[in-house]
Design a protein around this motif. Structure first.
Motif, PDB file in Angstrom:
ATOM      1  N   THR A  96      45.165  35.823  36.296  1.00 32.09           N
ATOM      2  CA  THR A  96      46.352  36.348  36.977  1.00 32.09           C
ATOM      3  C   THR A  96      47.473  35.312  36.947  1.00 32.09           C
ATOM      4  OG1 THR A  96      45.805  35.494  39.168  1.00 32.09           O
ATOM      5  CG2 THR A  96      44.911  37.671  38.610  1.00 32.09           C
ATOM      6  N   TYR A 143      51.787  35.207  38.705  1.00 32.21           N
ATOM      7  CA  TYR A 143      52.753  36.003  39.470  1.00 32.21           C
ATOM      8  C   TYR A 143      54.171  35.454  39.348  1.00 32.21           C
ATOM      9  CZ  TYR A 143      48.106  36.545  41.468  1.00 32.21           C
ATOM     10  OH  TYR A 143      46.749  36.719  41.611  1.00 32.21           O
ATOM     11  N   LEU A 184      47.293  38.910  34.028  1.00 33.03           N
ATOM     12  CA  LEU A 184      47.315  40.051  34.945  1.00 33.03           C
ATOM     13  C   LEU A 184      48.238  39.747  36.117  1.00 33.03           C
ATOM     14  CD1 LEU A 184      46.198  42.768  36.060  1.00 33.03           C
ATOM     15  CD2 LEU A 184      44.380  41.424  37.163  1.00 33.03           C
ATOM     16  N   GLY A 193      48.401  40.849  39.111  1.00 30.14           N
ATOM     17  CA  GLY A 193      47.514  41.657  39.950  1.00 30.14           C
ATOM     18  C   GLY A 193      48.106  41.926  41.324  1.00 30.14           C
ATOM     19  N   ASP A 194      47.547  42.947  41.982  1.00 33.54           N
ATOM     20  CA  ASP A 194      47.995  43.191  43.356  1.00 33.54           C
ATOM     21  C   ASP A 194      47.375  42.166  44.306  1.00 33.54           C
ATOM     22  OD1 ASP A 194      45.438  44.183  43.346  1.00 33.54           O
ATOM     23  OD2 ASP A 194      45.956  46.174  44.113  1.00 33.54           O
ATOM     24  N   SER A 195      46.520  41.276  43.764  1.00 29.30           N
ATOM     25  CA  SER A 195      46.059  40.114  44.532  1.00 29.30           C
ATOM     26  C   SER A 195      47.264  39.266  44.946  1.00 29.30           C
ATOM     27  CB  SER A 195      45.086  39.262  43.706  1.00 29.30           C
ATOM     28  OG  SER A 195      45.589  39.015  42.411  1.00 29.30           O
ATOM     29  N   ASP A 213      49.410  45.468  37.704  1.00 30.70           N
ATOM     30  CA  ASP A 213      48.646  46.381  38.568  1.00 30.70           C
ATOM     31  C   ASP A 213      49.536  47.461  39.174  1.00 30.70           C
ATOM     32  OD1 ASP A 213      45.917  46.088  38.783  1.00 30.70           O
ATOM     33  OD2 ASP A 213      46.028  44.518  40.315  1.00 30.70           O
ATOM     34  N   LYS A 254      47.205  48.474  34.961  1.00 30.28           N
ATOM     35  CA  LYS A 254      45.809  48.623  35.398  1.00 30.28           C
ATOM     36  C   LYS A 254      45.808  49.455  36.667  1.00 30.28           C
ATOM     37  CE  LYS A 254      43.404  45.023  37.355  1.00 30.28           C
ATOM     38  NZ  LYS A 254      43.171  45.551  38.705  1.00 30.28           N
ATOM     39  N   HIS A 301      39.624  50.051  36.282  1.00 26.32           N
ATOM     40  CA  HIS A 301      39.064  49.032  37.200  1.00 26.32           C
ATOM     41  C   HIS A 301      38.093  49.762  38.118  1.00 26.32           C
ATOM     42  CE1 HIS A 301      40.082  45.515  40.229  1.00 26.32           C
ATOM     43  NE2 HIS A 301      38.808  45.883  40.310  1.00 26.32           N
ATOM     44  N   VAL A 317      38.067  46.742  33.877  1.00 25.17           N
ATOM     45  CA  VAL A 317      37.625  45.645  34.754  1.00 25.17           C
ATOM     46  C   VAL A 317      36.427  46.142  35.556  1.00 25.17           C
ATOM     47  CG1 VAL A 317      38.228  44.295  36.811  1.00 25.17           C
ATOM     48  CG2 VAL A 317      39.860  44.477  34.934  1.00 25.17           C
ATOM     49  N   GLU A 374      34.349  44.982  38.700  1.00 22.87           N
ATOM     50  CA  GLU A 374      34.405  43.970  39.779  1.00 22.87           C
ATOM     51  C   GLU A 374      33.241  44.154  40.754  1.00 22.87           C
ATOM     52  OE1 GLU A 374      38.194  43.466  41.730  1.00 22.87           O
ATOM     53  OE2 GLU A 374      37.326  42.152  43.265  1.00 22.87           O
ATOM     54  N   ILE A 404      34.520  40.478  36.861  1.00 23.57           N
ATOM     55  CA  ILE A 404      34.852  39.524  37.943  1.00 23.57           C
ATOM     56  C   ILE A 404      33.774  39.748  38.999  1.00 23.57           C
ATOM     57  CG2 ILE A 404      36.685  41.135  38.780  1.00 23.57           C
ATOM     58  CD1 ILE A 404      37.983  38.539  40.051  1.00 23.57           C
ATOM     59  N   VAL A 463      37.706  37.775  34.120  1.00 18.91           N
ATOM     60  CA  VAL A 463      39.012  37.592  34.753  1.00 18.91           C
ATOM     61  C   VAL A 463      38.818  36.825  36.064  1.00 18.91           C
ATOM     62  CG1 VAL A 463      38.877  39.925  35.782  1.00 18.91           C
ATOM     63  CG2 VAL A 463      41.063  38.730  35.752  1.00 18.91           C
ATOM     64  N   VAL A 478      41.309  34.956  39.455  1.00 23.36           N
ATOM     65  CA  VAL A 478      42.628  34.792  40.080  1.00 23.36           C
ATOM     66  C   VAL A 478      43.051  33.319  39.927  1.00 23.36           C
ATOM     67  CG1 VAL A 478      43.771  34.769  42.335  1.00 23.36           C
ATOM     68  CG2 VAL A 478      42.351  36.731  41.675  1.00 23.36           C
TER      69      VAL A 478
HETATM   70  O1  KIV Z   1      44.675  41.958  41.518  1.00 22.84           O
HETATM   71  C1  KIV Z   1      43.842  41.279  40.903  1.00 22.84           C
HETATM   72  O2  KIV Z   1      43.921  40.050  40.828  1.00 22.84           O
HETATM   73  C2  KIV Z   1      42.753  41.986  40.249  1.00 22.84           C
HETATM   74  C3  KIV Z   1      41.650  41.151  39.661  1.00 22.84           C
HETATM   75  C4  KIV Z   1      40.800  40.632  40.751  1.00 22.84           C
HETATM   76  C5  KIV Z   1      40.868  41.908  38.644  1.00 22.84           C
HETATM   77  O3  KIV Z   1      42.744  43.175  40.212  1.00 22.84           O
END
Ligand code: KIV
Length: 282
Positions: free
Chosen positions: A25, A27, A44, A46-48, A86, A115, A139, A182, A184, A205, A215, A217
């Motif tokens: 990931t 951002y 990625l 990601g929404d993380s 995401d 994703k 996912h 993915v 998870e 993951i 994958v 973070v």
């Molecule tokens: O948002 C994210 O970081 C994810 C990964 C954990 C696959 O979806």
């Protein structure tokens, strides 16, 4: 190196050793530059983001606008890695039209693919995205956007029905046209069953070593926070500890007068100093 594409990623199915896929990931621009320079196949967004950057407790708070904003920052670095963004919670659950419009915002922000989480129930949305020429990564398993329905971040597919349902969800996603999935938070054996059942790459993951790729973070990998991470995380650096120590040194240098030094300061010429009556100034 040429820009990584969706067909390139698909070709990694069954890859072993150095050909295994790696997605990390990112951002923002510095994060994306690090991930790309290190050689990841995919970045990625990601929404993380919600949890590791914006300080929320779960991923449900993040919006399409948030993901688009951060995707644009990643995209401005022009990475060789494929950018996957995401679709956040509720951006693909209401209608097909909203789903396609929301995904288009992420593509326009610079994503090469999106994703989304979930199995069979997402098929109509996935088909609509593909007919709008938007590549989709699935996912399944532990899907963090389902935290309330799942009762927490819990390992999924631990019994026979869970395992066979997961294999059938993966097949449905492959059939709908996803280019990768993915997996998870599922037992290694189940991830292996899924991986051998589909002809598209699986990216794990917390899903053991037998996926086509892995994958993690970025902030977990680099130890951005001093906190207990899940057991599937391996931290390769301690950025938080190193960062706090560097910042404490700076604070102490300011307070003891050793920062800034002469080398870190600008000075007037001797003529200007004289004109200003600043005798003795450098
Ligand atoms: O948002 C994210 O970081 C994810 C990964 C954990 C696959 O979806």
């Amino acid at each position: 190196m040429p820009k990584s594409t969706v067909p390139d990623i698909r070709e990694h199915k069954g890859a072993i050793g150095s050909k295994r896929l790696v997605m990390i990931t990112a951002y923002d621009a510095p994060g994306a530059r690090m991930v790309d320079e290190a050689g990841a196949d995919m970045i990625l967004v990601g929404d993380s983001l919600a949890m590791v950057v914006l300080g929320y407790e779960d991923t449900l708070q993040v919006t399409v606008e948030d993901i688009a904003h951060h995707t644009a920052a990643v995209s401005r670095t022009k990475p060789e890695a494929l950018i996957v963004a995401d679709l956040p919670w509720l951006s693909y659950h209401i209608s097909i039209e909203e789903t396609v419009k929301n995904a288009a915002k992420l593509i326009r922000a610079g994503a090469n693919a999106i994703k989304l989480e979930g199995g069979r129930r997402r098929i109509p949305m996935i088909e609509a995205l593909l007919s709008a020429e938007i590549p989709v990564m699935g996912h399944i398993g532990l899907t963090p956007q389902s935290i309330n329905a799942m009762g927490g971040f819990k390992v999924q597919a631990r019994d026979t029905k869970g395992a066979t349902d997961l294999v059938s969800a993966a097949k449905a996603l492959e059939h709908a046209g996803c280019f990768a999935i993915v997996l998870e938070g599922v037992p290694s054996q189940v991830a292996s069953m899924v991986t051998t059942s589909v002809n598209i790459p699986t990216i794990g993951i917390g899903a053991g070593p037998e996926c086509d790729g892995q994958v993690l973070v970025l902030h977990d990998l680099l130890g951005f926070e001093k906190k207990i991470t899940p057991k599937f995380v391996r931290s390769y650096a301690q950025f938080h500890v190193e960062g706090v120590s560097a910042l404490s040194e700076f604070i102490s240098d300011v307070r003891n007068g050793s920062f800034p030094s002469e080398d870190e300061s600008y000075f007037l010429s001797s003529e200007t100093s004289e004109e200003l009556g600043l005798y003795g100034a450098m």
